[in-house]
Structure formats: structure tokens, C-alpha cells
Design an enzyme around this catalytic site. Sequence first.
Site, PDB file in Angstrom:
ATOM      1  CB  SER A   1      -4.265  36.640  -2.811  1.00 10.96           C
ATOM      2  OG  SER A   1      -4.731  36.225  -3.890  1.00 10.96           O
TER       3      SER A   1
ATOM      4  CE1 TYR B   1      -4.312  41.745  -5.259  1.00 10.90           C
ATOM      5  CE2 TYR B   1      -4.046  39.375  -5.920  1.00 10.90           C
ATOM      6  CZ  TYR B   1      -4.744  40.132  -5.101  1.00 10.90           C
ATOM      7  OH  TYR B   1      -5.415  39.880  -4.020  1.00 10.90           O
TER       8      TYR B   1
END
Length: 248
Positions: free
Chosen positions: A146, A159
Amino acid sequence: MVDVANAELTLRGRVAVITGASSGIGEAIARELAAVGMRLVITARRTDLLEALSNSLTTPCATLAADITDPATPGALLTLALRAHGRADVLINNAGRMVAGPLETVNLDDLAEMTRVNFDAAVRASYVFARHFKAQGSGAIINVSSVAAYLSHSSMGVYGALKHALEVFSTALRVELRGSGVRVGTIAPGSTDTEMFSQIRQRATSAGISLPTPLAPADIAKGVRMMLECPSTANIARLLLVSAEESA
């Protein structure tokens, strides 16, 4: 420039295993690879969505409804690929979840589960398939990272840290496998219109924050295909793919 016709011949008949394939980016990757004739093994927890996807494809596709955090799942996926298709050539570690929130309220058990899904499971699957690929002298592992791996967002520290860890792990595995015929790379999507992005959109709307027009899952799938279409002498180690409106 990649010779697309020749690349399609190269990918046709090969077998890709895709985790988190029931929706979003995983589903789009399955459709993109099936379109060039790859045979598939797809897994996720939602049986109905897996079966619907499998039935909509024109290429042979085996399904396994399973929890990716179960230590037995990666081995079961490899066994299924060999039993259903006689080979395994590509692993796409796409399964993931997002847990975010201020330190005062974020659920610590949810953070631990995210760690198991986003990192632990990807590491286990990578090792299981890397051993097989190394023994056969060919294969490719693509881990879906990501843009958050390169940024520091308030309330999203865990995250982002897990995606950064996945990038570091993937680089180390690529170096360890150099010369073996096994390629390893990561693709890091920016804002992408998925169920996960819907959570971000809701929080942004509540806070009066304007977000860029997101990528479509199909855009990420095309990036994955490009990575697989590379000549065997090349390896796209890291692909950052962001929206044209994104500032990252």
C-alpha cells in the site's frame, strides 16, 4: 516495451493462486489473469462470492473457502493448485484488512488480527510457495502492499507499519531467491475504490476532508499483469501505483 501477444502466450496455461479474491483488488486480479488464459486457485472466507467469481470466468478455476490466518491454508492452496491444475506458478498475496483509529479507542484485538492477516499470513504463504518455486526453478510472488507503507498517517500507524514490513520482507526474500528463477515483488496501490476505501471515505466525509478520485481495482490488476509479463531476465521489485489526483 512488453510484447503483449508473446506475454499472453507465456502466461496462458500457467497457474496463479490469489488470496483475498472474493472482491475488490483480488477479484479484479483474478479476472485480469483469467483473461490472458491463466488457470486459477482463488481463496477468501466468503464462499458465495468465490463461487460466483469462479463460475463467471472462462478459464479453469479452483476455489478454497478458508481463513488465510490458519497456518494450514497456504499448504492447502499449494496442494489444491497441484491437484486441480498440475502445477503452481504465481502467488498473489492480496488478502488484507484495515483497522484504524485513535489510540484511546482503537481495538487492540482487532490490531492483532490485522497483523495476522496483513503480515503473518503473507509471510507464511510466501515461504510455502517460495520453497516449491525454488525447487521447480521458476515462479513469481507478488505481495500487495500500500502507499501507506511510505507514509505516516495519524491513527493508521499499525496498518502502515505492517505494509512497510511487508515491503522489507519481500525485498529480503527477492534477494535470497536471486538466481533461482523465482521473482518477488510488491505492488503498492494508492487510493483504490474497494470496500476498504469505503471506510476511509466515510471517515473523511465526517471530517469534511476531500479525497482524490480513487483508482479502480482493475487498474491494480493491470499493474500485476504487467509485473508478470516482464521478461524472465527482469524483476519489477516494487510498483507504486497511485491515482493521477493523489499527492503521495
